[in-house]
Design a protein around this motif. Structure first.
Motif, PDB file in Angstrom:
ATOM      1  N   ASN A 140      18.075  -4.049   1.336  1.00  0.00           N
ATOM      2  CA  ASN A 140      17.575  -3.114   2.341  1.00  0.00           C
ATOM      3  C   ASN A 140      16.086  -2.921   2.102  1.00  0.00           C
ATOM      4  O   ASN A 140      15.644  -2.934   0.946  1.00  0.00           O
ATOM      5  N   GLY A 141      15.320  -2.721   3.165  1.00  0.00           N
ATOM      6  CA  GLY A 141      13.889  -2.536   2.994  1.00  0.00           C
ATOM      7  C   GLY A 141      13.272  -1.720   4.112  1.00  0.00           C
ATOM      8  O   GLY A 141      13.903  -1.475   5.145  1.00  0.00           O
ATOM      9  N   ILE A 142      12.033  -1.307   3.910  1.00  0.00           N
ATOM     10  CA  ILE A 142      11.303  -0.475   4.864  1.00  0.00           C
ATOM     11  C   ILE A 142      10.288  -1.340   5.604  1.00  0.00           C
ATOM     12  O   ILE A 142       9.498  -2.043   4.986  1.00  0.00           O
TER      13      ILE A 142
ATOM     14  N   ALA B 207       0.811  -1.219   0.000  1.00  0.00           N
ATOM     15  CA  ALA B 207       0.000   0.000   0.000  1.00  0.00           C
ATOM     16  C   ALA B 207       0.843   1.266   0.000  1.00  0.00           C
ATOM     17  O   ALA B 207       0.320   2.354  -0.242  1.00  0.00           O
ATOM     18  N   MET B 208       2.147   1.171   0.269  1.00  0.00           N
ATOM     19  CA  MET B 208       2.990   2.352   0.284  1.00  0.00           C
ATOM     20  C   MET B 208       3.192   2.872  -1.130  1.00  0.00           C
ATOM     21  O   MET B 208       3.192   2.108  -2.101  1.00  0.00           O
ATOM     22  N   ASP B 209       3.385   4.177  -1.250  1.00  0.00           N
ATOM     23  CA  ASP B 209       3.549   4.799  -2.561  1.00  0.00           C
ATOM     24  C   ASP B 209       4.886   4.459  -3.207  1.00  0.00           C
ATOM     25  O   ASP B 209       4.992   4.404  -4.423  1.00  0.00           O
ATOM     26  N   ILE B 210       5.906   4.268  -2.394  1.00  0.00           N
ATOM     27  CA  ILE B 210       7.257   4.099  -2.941  1.00  0.00           C
ATOM     28  C   ILE B 210       7.653   2.622  -2.959  1.00  0.00           C
ATOM     29  O   ILE B 210       6.978   1.775  -2.375  1.00  0.00           O
ATOM     30  N   PHE B 211       8.769   2.325  -3.623  1.00  0.00           N
ATOM     31  CA  PHE B 211       9.329   0.982  -3.555  1.00  0.00           C
ATOM     32  C   PHE B 211       9.760   0.717  -2.116  1.00  0.00           C
ATOM     33  O   PHE B 211      10.383   1.564  -1.492  1.00  0.00           O
ATOM     34  N   VAL B 212       9.439  -0.455  -1.587  1.00  0.00           N
ATOM     35  CA  VAL B 212       9.793  -0.752  -0.205  1.00  0.00           C
ATOM     36  C   VAL B 212      11.125  -1.477  -0.099  1.00  0.00           C
ATOM     37  O   VAL B 212      11.647  -1.657   1.001  1.00  0.00           O
ATOM     38  N   LYS B 213      11.681  -1.908  -1.223  1.00  0.00           N
ATOM     39  CA  LYS B 213      12.988  -2.573  -1.225  1.00  0.00           C
ATOM     40  C   LYS B 213      13.969  -1.772  -2.066  1.00  0.00           C
ATOM     41  O   LYS B 213      13.610  -1.228  -3.113  1.00  0.00           O
ATOM     42  N   LYS B 214      15.206  -1.715  -1.624  1.00  0.00           N
ATOM     43  CA  LYS B 214      16.225  -1.030  -2.400  1.00  0.00           C
ATOM     44  C   LYS B 214      16.462  -1.742  -3.725  1.00  0.00           C
ATOM     45  O   LYS B 214      16.710  -1.108  -4.754  1.00  0.00           O
ATOM     46  N   SER B 215      16.358  -3.064  -3.730  1.00  0.00           N
ATOM     47  CA  SER B 215      16.552  -3.823  -4.965  1.00  0.00           C
ATOM     48  C   SER B 215      15.545  -3.420  -6.030  1.00  0.00           C
ATOM     49  O   SER B 215      15.867  -3.368  -7.222  1.00  0.00           O
ATOM     50  N   ALA B 216      14.307  -3.111  -5.606  1.00  0.00           N
ATOM     51  CA  ALA B 216      13.288  -2.679  -6.563  1.00  0.00           C
ATOM     52  C   ALA B 216      13.630  -1.302  -7.127  1.00  0.00           C
ATOM     53  O   ALA B 216      13.417  -1.041  -8.323  1.00  0.00           O
ATOM     54  N   ALA B 217      14.154  -0.422  -6.291  1.00  0.00           N
ATOM     55  CA  ALA B 217      14.579   0.902  -6.763  1.00  0.00           C
ATOM     56  C   ALA B 217      15.759   0.780  -7.719  1.00  0.00           C
ATOM     57  O   ALA B 217      15.837   1.498  -8.726  1.00  0.00           O
ATOM     58  N   ILE B 218      16.671  -0.149  -7.436  1.00  0.00           N
ATOM     59  CA  ILE B 218      17.814  -0.379  -8.330  1.00  0.00           C
ATOM     60  C   ILE B 218      17.323  -0.869  -9.691  1.00  0.00           C
ATOM     61  O   ILE B 218      17.788  -0.398 -10.739  1.00  0.00           O
ATOM     62  N   ASN B 219      16.375  -1.805  -9.693  1.00  0.00           N
ATOM     63  CA  ASN B 219      15.830  -2.313 -10.958  1.00  0.00           C
ATOM     64  C   ASN B 219      15.171  -1.196 -11.758  1.00  0.00           C
ATOM     65  O   ASN B 219      15.277  -1.148 -12.992  1.00  0.00           O
TER      66      ASN B 219
ATOM     67  N   PHE C   8      14.851  11.618  -8.355  1.00  0.00           N
ATOM     68  CA  PHE C   8      14.182  11.288  -7.104  1.00  0.00           C
ATOM     69  C   PHE C   8      12.823  10.688  -7.419  1.00  0.00           C
ATOM     70  O   PHE C   8      12.040  11.265  -8.185  1.00  0.00           O
ATOM     71  N   SER C   9      12.553   9.506  -6.847  1.00  0.00           N
ATOM     72  CA  SER C   9      11.295   8.806  -7.095  1.00  0.00           C
ATOM     73  C   SER C   9      10.431   8.816  -5.834  1.00  0.00           C
ATOM     74  O   SER C   9      10.620   8.002  -4.935  1.00  0.00           O
ATOM     75  N   PRO C  10       9.456   9.747  -5.727  1.00  0.00           N
ATOM     76  CA  PRO C  10       8.562   9.788  -4.571  1.00  0.00           C
ATOM     77  C   PRO C  10       7.399   8.808  -4.710  1.00  0.00           C
ATOM     78  O   PRO C  10       6.664   8.572  -3.767  1.00  0.00           O
ATOM     79  N   LYS C  11       7.230   8.230  -5.908  1.00  0.00           N
ATOM     80  CA  LYS C  11       6.197   7.231  -6.178  1.00  0.00           C
ATOM     81  C   LYS C  11       6.793   6.159  -7.079  1.00  0.00           C
ATOM     82  O   LYS C  11       7.754   6.401  -7.805  1.00  0.00           O
ATOM     83  N   LYS C  12       6.198   4.977  -7.032  1.00  0.00           N
ATOM     84  CA  LYS C  12       6.683   3.887  -7.870  1.00  0.00           C
ATOM     85  C   LYS C  12       6.601   4.282  -9.346  1.00  0.00           C
ATOM     86  O   LYS C  12       5.583   4.802  -9.806  1.00  0.00           O
ATOM     87  N   ASN C  13       7.699   4.030 -10.061  1.00  0.00           N
ATOM     88  CA  ASN C  13       7.749   4.239 -11.517  1.00  0.00           C
ATOM     89  C   ASN C  13       7.587   5.701 -11.925  1.00  0.00           C
ATOM     90  O   ASN C  13       7.206   5.992 -13.059  1.00  0.00           O
ATOM     91  N   GLU C  14       7.851   6.607 -11.016  1.00  0.00           N
ATOM     92  CA  GLU C  14       7.827   8.037 -11.330  1.00  0.00           C
ATOM     93  C   GLU C  14       9.075   8.677 -10.725  1.00  0.00           C
ATOM     94  O   GLU C  14       9.564   8.231  -9.696  1.00  0.00           O
TER      95      GLU C  14
END
Length: 211
Positions: free
Chosen positions: A115-117, A18-30, A72-78
């Motif tokens: 890493n994750g939230i 339900a969070m707006d951002i990626f919760v894992k660093k690996s997802a942000a890296i991808n 800077f990505s404050p939302k997934k895929n943006e």
């Protein structure tokens, strides 16, 4: 990967869909990987950070290799483009932070390496309260209703910044009394038995078996 760690990791991801951002660093890296050519994941990990923007938005900050700009990505895929990283507040791994009125931990996982939230619903150590409010002095306190029944426990500061130990309850501070908890004193809360002790010189709340 052992099944226990696979299950725990999957459960954490499901809890935070339900969070707006990626919760894992690996997802942000991808997500940011197409921005970089012929770079290893280990190298990209050194360029991507969990951070608060100058607007106090939580998201993933990706530094450009030439330091000419950051994304800077404050939302997934943006993402938003900034000319520099000035004004951003980097969240270091294994540190707590406040987001939308809740307490989270930017946690380091060994299995798998990532890493994750995660949300901290039970804050057992005074260290976390002190990290959230470095200028405050905290004490463990019991929260009692008008009948004298213990309904919660909290880390309370002199300036009344209250970090709740259990899930945030539905009551007003005017309806309860806050009583300092004596060191080593045992108490019961939500069908569990607790007491205060120290860990590495810091006060913590520890659970006792109910016999």
């Amino acid at each position: 990967m052992p099944f226990f760690f696979q299950f725990t990791y999957l459960l954490i991801n499901l809890l935070f869909l339900a969070m707006d951002i990626f919760v894992k660093k690996s997802a942000a890296i991808n997500y940011y990987r197409p921005q970089y050519t012929k770079k290893t994941r280990e190298y990209l990990a050194s360029l991507i950070y969990l951070a608060f923007s100058p607007k106090k938005e939580l998201g993933w900050l990706a530094k450009n290799i030439n330091e000419k700009y950051v994304l800077f990505s404050p939302k997934k895929n943006e993402e938003e483009k900034y000319t520099e990283a000035t004004g951003f507040s980097i969240i270091t791994p294994d540190s707590p932070f406040l987001y939308r009125g809740k307490v989270y931990m930017y946690k380091v996982y060994k299995f798998p390496k990532d890493n994750g939230i995660i949300e901290l619903r039970n804050i057992l150590s005074i260290r976390i309260a002190e990290q959230l409010y470095p200028e405050e002095q905290f004490a463990a306190c019991l929260i009692k209703n008008k009948d004298g029944k213990i309904i919660n426990c909290a880390w309370v500061s002199e300036k009344h910044h209250v970090t709740i130990f259990q899930d945030e309850p539905n009551y007003q501070l005017s309806e309860v009394t806050i009583e300092a908890l004596q060191f080593g004193k045992e108490f019961r809360l939500k069908n569990k038995k607790w007491y205060t002790c120290t860990e590495k010189g810091k006060c913590i709340l520890s659970e006792l078996p109910i016999i």
